[in-house]
Scaffold this motif. Structure first.
Motif, PDB file in Angstrom:
ATOM      1  N   GLY A 130     -15.582  -1.787  -2.048  1.00  0.00           N
ATOM      2  CA  GLY A 130     -14.423  -1.482  -0.980  1.00  0.00           C
ATOM      3  C   GLY A 130     -13.351  -2.006  -1.082  1.00  0.00           C
ATOM      4  O   GLY A 130     -12.646  -1.849  -0.100  1.00  0.00           O
ATOM      5  N   THR A 133      -9.496  -2.985  -2.926  1.00  0.00           N
ATOM      6  CA  THR A 133      -8.591  -2.193  -3.763  1.00  0.00           C
ATOM      7  C   THR A 133      -7.646  -3.338  -4.543  1.00  0.00           C
ATOM      8  O   THR A 133      -8.123  -4.697  -4.620  1.00  0.00           O
ATOM      9  CB  THR A 133      -7.438  -1.883  -2.815  1.00  0.00           C
ATOM     10  OG1 THR A 133      -6.957  -2.707  -1.852  1.00  0.00           O
ATOM     11  CG2 THR A 133      -7.890  -0.642  -1.907  1.00  0.00           C
ATOM     12  N   GLU A 149      -5.083   2.963  -0.688  1.00  0.00           N
ATOM     13  CA  GLU A 149      -5.679   3.301   0.339  1.00  0.00           C
ATOM     14  C   GLU A 149      -5.836   2.052   1.282  1.00  0.00           C
ATOM     15  O   GLU A 149      -5.978   1.057   1.006  1.00  0.00           O
ATOM     16  CB  GLU A 149      -7.032   3.736   0.375  1.00  0.00           C
ATOM     17  CG  GLU A 149      -7.046   5.632  -0.015  1.00  0.00           C
ATOM     18  CD  GLU A 149      -8.075   5.955  -1.000  1.00  0.00           C
ATOM     19  OE1 GLU A 149      -9.214   5.417  -0.327  1.00  0.00           O
ATOM     20  OE2 GLU A 149      -8.051   6.927  -1.562  1.00  0.00           O
ATOM     21  N   HIS A 184      -9.114   5.469 -10.764  1.00  0.00           N
ATOM     22  CA  HIS A 184      -9.453   5.259  -9.161  1.00  0.00           C
ATOM     23  C   HIS A 184      -7.995   5.461  -8.529  1.00  0.00           C
ATOM     24  O   HIS A 184      -7.560   4.211  -7.815  1.00  0.00           O
ATOM     25  CB  HIS A 184      -9.753   3.559  -8.930  1.00  0.00           C
ATOM     26  CG  HIS A 184     -10.997   3.395  -9.872  1.00  0.00           C
ATOM     27  ND1 HIS A 184     -12.261   3.981  -9.229  1.00  0.00           N
ATOM     28  CD2 HIS A 184     -11.537   2.927 -10.940  1.00  0.00           C
ATOM     29  CE1 HIS A 184     -13.278   3.360 -10.042  1.00  0.00           C
ATOM     30  NE2 HIS A 184     -12.678   2.813 -11.017  1.00  0.00           N
ATOM     31  N   ARG A 225       0.560  -1.215   0.026  1.00  0.00           N
ATOM     32  CA  ARG A 225       0.014   0.029  -0.201  1.00  0.00           C
ATOM     33  C   ARG A 225       0.819   1.288   0.089  1.00  0.00           C
ATOM     34  O   ARG A 225       0.510   2.251  -0.911  1.00  0.00           O
ATOM     35  CB  ARG A 225      -0.871  -0.161   1.426  1.00  0.00           C
ATOM     36  CG  ARG A 225      -2.097  -0.779   1.081  1.00  0.00           C
ATOM     37  CD  ARG A 225      -2.788  -0.835   2.411  1.00  0.00           C
ATOM     38  NE  ARG A 225      -4.160  -1.702   2.397  1.00  0.00           N
ATOM     39  CZ  ARG A 225      -4.718  -2.026   3.153  1.00  0.00           C
ATOM     40  NH1 ARG A 225      -4.163  -2.039   4.662  1.00  0.00           N
ATOM     41  NH2 ARG A 225      -5.874  -2.646   3.199  1.00  0.00           N
ATOM     42  N   VAL A 248     -14.080  -1.981  -7.056  1.00  0.00           N
ATOM     43  CA  VAL A 248     -13.919  -0.602  -6.100  1.00  0.00           C
ATOM     44  C   VAL A 248     -15.113  -0.437  -5.392  1.00  0.00           C
ATOM     45  O   VAL A 248     -15.054  -0.012  -4.276  1.00  0.00           O
ATOM     46  CB  VAL A 248     -13.248   0.717  -7.041  1.00  0.00           C
ATOM     47  CG1 VAL A 248     -13.330   1.870  -6.070  1.00  0.00           C
ATOM     48  CG2 VAL A 248     -12.000   0.314  -7.528  1.00  0.00           C
ATOM     49  N   THR A 292      -8.488   0.338   2.862  1.00  0.00           N
ATOM     50  CA  THR A 292      -9.952   0.121   2.992  1.00  0.00           C
ATOM     51  C   THR A 292     -10.134  -1.070   3.892  1.00  0.00           C
ATOM     52  O   THR A 292      -9.036  -1.810   4.018  1.00  0.00           O
ATOM     53  CB  THR A 292     -10.528  -0.154   1.539  1.00  0.00           C
ATOM     54  OG1 THR A 292     -10.053  -1.313   0.868  1.00  0.00           O
ATOM     55  CG2 THR A 292     -10.111   1.084   0.649  1.00  0.00           C
ATOM     56  N   ASP A 293     -11.349  -1.374   4.180  1.00  0.00           N
ATOM     57  CA  ASP A 293     -11.426  -2.560   5.030  1.00  0.00           C
ATOM     58  C   ASP A 293     -11.752  -3.880   4.134  1.00  0.00           C
ATOM     59  O   ASP A 293     -12.316  -4.848   4.566  1.00  0.00           O
ATOM     60  CB  ASP A 293     -12.583  -2.409   6.143  1.00  0.00           C
ATOM     61  CG  ASP A 293     -14.128  -2.044   5.306  1.00  0.00           C
ATOM     62  OD1 ASP A 293     -14.081  -1.800   3.936  1.00  0.00           O
ATOM     63  OD2 ASP A 293     -14.968  -2.136   6.385  1.00  0.00           O
ATOM     64  N   ARG A 329      -7.148   3.579  -5.073  1.00  0.00           N
ATOM     65  CA  ARG A 329      -7.915   2.195  -4.959  1.00  0.00           C
ATOM     66  C   ARG A 329      -7.209   1.109  -6.007  1.00  0.00           C
ATOM     67  O   ARG A 329      -7.459  -0.028  -5.545  1.00  0.00           O
ATOM     68  CB  ARG A 329      -9.175   2.484  -5.280  1.00  0.00           C
ATOM     69  CG  ARG A 329      -9.990   3.180  -4.331  1.00  0.00           C
ATOM     70  CD  ARG A 329      -9.922   3.075  -2.940  1.00  0.00           C
ATOM     71  NE  ARG A 329     -10.632   3.697  -2.093  1.00  0.00           N
ATOM     72  CZ  ARG A 329     -11.855   3.537  -1.517  1.00  0.00           C
ATOM     73  NH1 ARG A 329     -12.592   2.492  -2.023  1.00  0.00           N
ATOM     74  NH2 ARG A 329     -12.468   4.412  -0.635  1.00  0.00           N
TER      75      ARG A 329
END
Ligand code: ADP
Length: 486
Positions: A320, A322, A287, A344, A281, A317, A289-290, A347
């Motif tokens: 949620g 990546t 990012e 994106h 990352r 995306v 993300t969860d 992402r």
């Protein structure tokens, strides 16, 4: 010991463009335990000669397709090699098959006919103290080797033709036949293919045994959809056809010792993988993300279903998740993926190129690897994924179907799932698989279990090596010793 000469145009770690190199590099080491001694005949490309220059010259050819050449023997990069040092054929910039401009060398027919011709001579024992019992030819580049042996003076040496990808066939004009040093009747009996010369076709027609790199692919290539024009011949030779699934080099691919990973881990310390995900990352600006971090590590071609990935980026995306892409290949597919990454930012990230080290980091840090191939003879990427706890999401074709256990309800219930399969190979089906993967990922207990299960799957070469050893033995009419198993 059974003496086998492997003939390959690539072998890891010396020279690699795809899965064939991994197989040619790993199989010899794994066969030792099964009573097989394997040497590999490989072209002396610059990268190979750098290693082999100090080797022992074991034979000289005054005129190998137009110029002087020699065979250099030795142990280089861990492999027992016979290197064909022929500067007029192999000493040039670029890759093994194409120049720096990406265009195939115009004399590829000669470069690889020479390789196979030399294999035929080795089968006759031209190198003192060395005579293989089996010649094992890989892909079209070695396809003429079984033909040279069949039409040569001895039928004592048995031949195996392995197809790593039936699409690459080595098809050339009929006019090269006269320069191949085969008898005229070989043309119509074996070598002729749609009015020209087919190197792989010749191998399929003349080898004593044919193998492909997974049982499902061995069945698929008997059909017009996967047979690439050779299904008729392959059906005619079905009685000598079998599929042996590839393994991987579990020493080079071991998440507990992998130097490319900031953080090593095992099936029991899976929580440590998080540090590798963070490294990806941070390096690529993705990012946290969860949702899961999906990955693609692939040649970017239509075979690999890369267009289906492009079609699903927005969807992925929106869930949620990546996406980290490592690959190079077809210009349009590259451009489409780069555009998706631009759309994106944060992402979706893409590293365009070929980077072995990064492929390890991605397998060691991403949550799931997407492999939507339209066909896949075996595929290694999903095996690395299993080994690294990077859950494979695969099209149900070829070796992907044979090596990944789909997380359907029954498999999850029984605790045997190792990944996600989808079919047909189409955009909507991949979209559903991505959704299913995101849902599975959100159930941490199930996800961890799936990762662990995959990591414990035997993806080593030992099982496959035993099958090759048994095949060699059967060709020689030998019963296998008890010690080598069935
Ligand atoms: P194929 O031989 O058809 O390309 P396989 O899955 O059998 O497919 O083998 C591909 C091999 O190449 C794997 O070892 C994979 O990790 C590697 N690979 C593919 N693309 C890249 C890349 N861009 N960078 C690093 N490794 C790659």
């Amino acid at each position: 010991m059974i003496e086998v000469l492997s003939v390959a145009s690539e072998a890891y770690p010396l020279i690699k463009t795809g899965g064939l190199a991994d197989v040619a590099g790993a199989l010899p080491g794994a066969l030792g335990a099964h009573g097989v001694s394997m040497r590999t005949l490989i072209p002396g490309y610059p990268a190979v000669m750098r290693e082999a220059s100090a080797g022992r010259v074991v034979y000289e050819f005054n005129d190998l397709f137009g110029a002087w050449a020699r065979l250099v023997a030795g142990r280089f990069a861990g492999l027992d090699l016979l290197v064909l040092d022929a500067s007029h054929l192999y000493d040039r910039p670029g890759g093994p098959y194409a120049g720096p401009d990406g265009r195939d060398f115009a004399d590829n027919w000669m470069r690889f006919a020479a390789l196979s011709w030399v294999a035929g001579k080795l089968a006759l024992g031209i190198v003192e103290g060395y005579r293989p019992q089996i010649v094992h030819a890989h892909d079209w580049q070695a396809g003429l080797a079984p033909a040279y042996i069949k039409y040569g003076p001895t039928d004592q040496v048995k031949t195996v033709m392995t197809v790593h990808n039936l699409v690459f066939q080595g098809h050339f004009g009929w006019d090269v036949f006269g320069q191949l040093d085969l008898p005229p009747h070989a043309y119509y009996e074996s070598v002729e293919y749609y009015g020209g010369v087919g190197f792989l076709k010749a191998g399929l027609a003349t080898a004593d045994a044919i193998t492909t790199v997974s049982p499902t692919y061995a069945r698929e290539i008997r059909t017009p959809a996967f047979g690439a024009g050779l299904d008729g011949l392959i059906n005619a030779r079905a009685s000598v056809l079998s599929g042996i699934t590839n393994g991987i080099d579990v020493g080079a691919w071991d998440p507990s010792t992998d130097a490319e990973l900031p953080q090593g881990y095992s099936a029991n310390t899976l929580h440590k993988r998080a540090a590798n995900k963070t490294a990806i990352r941070e390096r690529f600006g993705l990012e946290a993300t969860d949702g899961p971090l999906f990955a693609v590590v692939s040649r970017l071609t239509s075979q690999k279903g890369i267009d289906l990935i492009t079609a699903n980026v927005d969807w992925l995306v929106s869930l949620g998740a990546t996406l980290m892409i490592l690959g190079s290949g077809d210009g349009q597919l590259e451009a489409d993926l780069l555009a998706a990454a631009g759309r994106h930012a944060g992402r979706v990230a893409m590293y365009r190129g070929y980077d072995e080290g990064l492929s390890h980091l991605i397998q060691g840090g991403a949550d799931a690897i997407l492999i939507p191939s339209r066909f896949e003879p075996c595929g290694l990427t999903q095996l690395y994924g299993l080994r690294y706890g990077c859950v494979p999401v695969v099209a149900r074709v070829g070796g992907l179907a044979d090596t990944v256990i789909d997380a359907n309800e029954a498999a999850v219930e029984a605790g045997v799932a190792t990944g996600v399969q989808f079919s047909p190979v189409a955009s909507e089906a991949l979209g559903e698989a991505i959704k299913r993967t995101v849902d599975l990922f959100r159930n941490e207990k199930v996800w961890r279990k799936m990762q662990r299960r995959g990591m414990k799957a035997d993806v080593s070469w030992s099982g496959s090596a035993r099958k090759y050893a048994n095949l060699y033995a059967s060709l020689l009419g030998q019963e296998r010793d008890e010690q080598f198993g069935d």
